[in-house]
Design a protein around this motif. Sequence first.
Motif, PDB file in Angstrom:
ATOM      1  N   ASN A 190     -48.936 -25.704 -25.971  1.00 37.69           N
ATOM      2  CA  ASN A 190     -48.966 -24.931 -24.722  1.00 37.69           C
ATOM      3  C   ASN A 190     -49.845 -25.669 -23.700  1.00 37.69           C
ATOM      4  N   CYS A 191     -49.475 -26.917 -23.490  1.00 39.59           N
ATOM      5  CA  CYS A 191     -50.311 -27.801 -22.683  1.00 39.59           C
ATOM      6  C   CYS A 191     -49.463 -28.472 -21.603  1.00 39.59           C
ATOM      7  N   ALA A 192     -50.120 -29.282 -20.795  1.00 38.12           N
ATOM      8  CA  ALA A 192     -49.394 -30.121 -19.845  1.00 38.12           C
ATOM      9  C   ALA A 192     -48.657 -31.225 -20.607  1.00 38.12           C
ATOM     10  N   PHE A 193     -47.484 -31.607 -20.092  1.00 36.84           N
ATOM     11  CA  PHE A 193     -46.716 -32.688 -20.691  1.00 36.84           C
ATOM     12  C   PHE A 193     -46.539 -33.792 -19.650  1.00 36.84           C
ATOM     13  N   LYS A 194     -46.797 -35.014 -20.086  1.00 37.76           N
ATOM     14  CA  LYS A 194     -46.838 -36.140 -19.157  1.00 37.76           C
ATOM     15  C   LYS A 194     -45.444 -36.636 -18.793  1.00 37.76           C
ATOM     16  N   ILE A 195     -45.217 -36.788 -17.497  1.00 41.25           N
ATOM     17  CA  ILE A 195     -43.985 -37.387 -16.971  1.00 41.25           C
ATOM     18  C   ILE A 195     -44.390 -38.451 -15.962  1.00 41.25           C
ATOM     19  N   ASP A 196     -43.796 -39.617 -16.068  1.00 44.76           N
ATOM     20  CA  ASP A 196     -44.093 -40.708 -15.142  1.00 44.76           C
ATOM     21  C   ASP A 196     -43.244 -40.535 -13.882  1.00 44.76           C
ATOM     22  N   TRP A 197     -43.763 -39.694 -12.980  1.00 46.59           N
ATOM     23  CA  TRP A 197     -43.006 -39.359 -11.773  1.00 46.59           C
ATOM     24  C   TRP A 197     -42.860 -40.568 -10.833  1.00 46.59           C
ATOM     25  N   ASN A 198     -41.793 -40.570 -10.081  1.00 49.48           N
ATOM     26  CA  ASN A 198     -41.664 -41.477  -8.946  1.00 49.48           C
ATOM     27  C   ASN A 198     -42.771 -41.131  -7.947  1.00 49.48           C
ATOM     28  N   PRO A 199     -43.555 -42.111  -7.497  1.00 50.63           N
ATOM     29  CA  PRO A 199     -44.682 -41.814  -6.599  1.00 50.63           C
ATOM     30  C   PRO A 199     -44.283 -41.041  -5.342  1.00 50.63           C
ATOM     31  N   ASP A 200     -43.136 -41.378  -4.763  1.00 47.53           N
ATOM     32  CA  ASP A 200     -42.690 -40.663  -3.565  1.00 47.53           C
ATOM     33  C   ASP A 200     -42.387 -39.201  -3.874  1.00 47.53           C
ATOM     34  N   LYS A 230     -49.332 -33.642 -10.943  1.00 54.38           N
ATOM     35  CA  LYS A 230     -49.438 -35.095 -10.888  1.00 54.38           C
ATOM     36  C   LYS A 230     -49.276 -35.693 -12.281  1.00 54.38           C
ATOM     37  N   PHE A 231     -49.757 -34.960 -13.306  1.00 51.17           N
ATOM     38  CA  PHE A 231     -49.659 -35.428 -14.684  1.00 51.17           C
ATOM     39  C   PHE A 231     -48.247 -35.291 -15.229  1.00 51.17           C
ATOM     40  N   GLY A 232     -47.576 -34.176 -14.893  1.00 49.47           N
ATOM     41  CA  GLY A 232     -46.237 -33.952 -15.441  1.00 49.47           C
ATOM     42  C   GLY A 232     -45.716 -32.559 -15.148  1.00 49.47           C
ATOM     43  N   LEU A 233     -45.532 -31.763 -16.197  1.00 48.58           N
ATOM     44  CA  LEU A 233     -45.019 -30.394 -16.066  1.00 48.58           C
ATOM     45  C   LEU A 233     -45.877 -29.439 -16.885  1.00 48.58           C
ATOM     46  N   GLU A 234     -46.070 -28.234 -16.360  1.00 47.30           N
ATOM     47  CA  GLU A 234     -46.716 -27.139 -17.077  1.00 47.30           C
ATOM     48  C   GLU A 234     -45.934 -25.863 -16.811  1.00 47.30           C
ATOM     49  N   GLY A 235     -46.163 -24.843 -17.641  1.00 47.27           N
ATOM     50  CA  GLY A 235     -45.545 -23.545 -17.403  1.00 47.27           C
ATOM     51  C   GLY A 235     -44.819 -23.009 -18.614  1.00 47.27           C
ATOM     52  N   ASN A 236     -44.473 -21.719 -18.563  1.00 46.35           N
ATOM     53  CA  ASN A 236     -43.929 -21.063 -19.750  1.00 46.35           C
ATOM     54  C   ASN A 236     -42.581 -21.612 -20.191  1.00 46.35           C
ATOM     55  N   TYR A 318     -25.237 -32.722 -13.838  1.00 49.50           N
ATOM     56  CA  TYR A 318     -26.686 -32.934 -13.829  1.00 49.50           C
ATOM     57  C   TYR A 318     -27.445 -31.673 -13.419  1.00 49.50           C
ATOM     58  N   ILE A 319     -26.866 -30.874 -12.560  1.00 52.07           N
ATOM     59  CA  ILE A 319     -27.504 -29.606 -12.179  1.00 52.07           C
ATOM     60  C   ILE A 319     -27.645 -28.704 -13.400  1.00 52.07           C
ATOM     61  N   LYS A 320     -26.678 -28.771 -14.289  1.00 51.69           N
ATOM     62  CA  LYS A 320     -26.707 -27.940 -15.499  1.00 51.69           C
ATOM     63  C   LYS A 320     -27.418 -28.606 -16.678  1.00 51.69           C
ATOM     64  N   ASN A 321     -27.636 -29.932 -16.588  1.00 49.66           N
ATOM     65  CA  ASN A 321     -28.197 -30.628 -17.750  1.00 49.66           C
ATOM     66  C   ASN A 321     -28.927 -31.891 -17.267  1.00 49.66           C
ATOM     67  N   PHE A 322     -30.073 -31.674 -16.625  1.00 46.23           N
ATOM     68  CA  PHE A 322     -30.797 -32.767 -15.985  1.00 46.23           C
ATOM     69  C   PHE A 322     -31.862 -33.309 -16.941  1.00 46.23           C
ATOM     70  N   PRO A 323     -31.776 -34.594 -17.330  1.00 47.44           N
ATOM     71  CA  PRO A 323     -32.730 -35.134 -18.312  1.00 47.44           C
ATOM     72  C   PRO A 323     -34.030 -35.609 -17.658  1.00 47.44           C
ATOM     73  N   LEU A 324     -35.142 -35.328 -18.350  1.00 47.85           N
ATOM     74  CA  LEU A 324     -36.451 -35.845 -17.954  1.00 47.85           C
ATOM     75  C   LEU A 324     -37.145 -36.368 -19.206  1.00 47.85           C
ATOM     76  N   GLU A 325     -37.805 -37.507 -19.053  1.00 48.13           N
ATOM     77  CA  GLU A 325     -38.487 -38.116 -20.187  1.00 48.13           C
ATOM     78  C   GLU A 325     -39.975 -37.770 -20.185  1.00 48.13           C
ATOM     79  N   ILE A 326     -40.447 -37.271 -21.308  1.00 39.74           N
ATOM     80  CA  ILE A 326     -41.869 -36.947 -21.493  1.00 39.74           C
ATOM     81  C   ILE A 326     -42.501 -38.063 -22.301  1.00 39.74           C
ATOM     82  N   THR A 327     -43.668 -38.541 -21.846  1.00 40.08           N
ATOM     83  CA  THR A 327     -44.301 -39.688 -22.491  1.00 40.08           C
ATOM     84  C   THR A 327     -45.623 -39.349 -23.192  1.00 40.08           C
TER      85      THR A 327
END
Length: 395
Positions: A190-200, A230-236, A318-327
Amino acid sequence: MKKSISIIGSGPSALLLAAFLDTTKFEVTIYEKNKTAGRKLLVAGKGGFNLTHSESILDFIERYTPTNFLKDALLSFTNDDFRNWLQSIGIPTYIGSSKRIYPEEGIKPITVINTILNHLKEKGIVFKYEHTFSGWNAENNLIINNAIIPSDYTVFSLGGASWKITGSDGSWLETFQEKGVNTAPFEASNCAFKIDWNPDFITQNEGTPLKNITITCADKKQKGEAVITKFGLEGNAIYALSPQIRAQLKTEEKATIYIDFKPTFTLEQVTSKMVNSNFKNTTQTLKKGLKLSNSEIDLLKIHLSKETYLDSEILSKYIKNFPLEITGLGKLNAAISSVGGIDLNAMDTHFQLDKIPNQYCIGEMVNWDAPTGGYLIQACASSGVYLAKHLNEID
């Protein structure tokens, strides 16, 4: 003559254990290393004191990893039982719009804790603060504040390893390992998960929520909300996927989640709205036709090629199944909860340690996992009551 029970720690599992022990049979003492009891409960109450959840107990059980370990305890003391008990000691509750259960308005977390403590003191439970457990002597008697404490039964409720400021620091783990008790290392849940976001992207969208989405990882799906940090994603919507994400990170050093931005629409409905749109461009269709937020649209734009973004049928997928990589995982100390601690195979069905007879472990110090939403506190409460009922029947 009464037998003695020593409870080490004063979190929800310890307090509910004490509340249900038969004090006509037992002398019960709670040893707490802090100056006050229930400090982690106070932290949990800062964002609204979510005590449990109102869903059916059978659905409730499925929220845990593993699902079978706490099943008997949860059935023995359900979420309804918990509400009824709270009501009986003067803490009425209500079901919020999220189906989570809270104390009635105006009842602060400190009031809840003090009400429980007063109830225990009226039962004759003794509290000893600033008393720290450090191990055992050769006869398996407790060592607390460098003194030997003999006890007929001992129950450990030492907490996990998140929120060190509350005393829940997991420092006890090595002590149990040295005793030969099987343990697992602590990890954030139940923590923050890191995502390497595009800086923009992160410059424009840091702090914004992704609302009314569904996130999937492996075989688990969760509806809810996630916040872009900034780190990634959080939330329920992502907290509940902690076990699946951790498992992928261990085996593959990364994890992939899939976001459904419109879970109330089928793929066919999304595609129809995109293909048959009367708006002049794709972005207007997403914003006005599908009601996607600016952040969701920016995610699609940043991660997809221009050709894909402008192809209505491919974009719909992609709207229904958008992939994001957690590092990676957020820091353990900043996590809402932790996993690890006492291995499930190190105890019997009533939480008794196989290496030390008449000594038990309950609560978050045991290696089970739960999402936020009242599930953590309920599991701790249920395990405490379940053990109390077992001990009451021994003699």
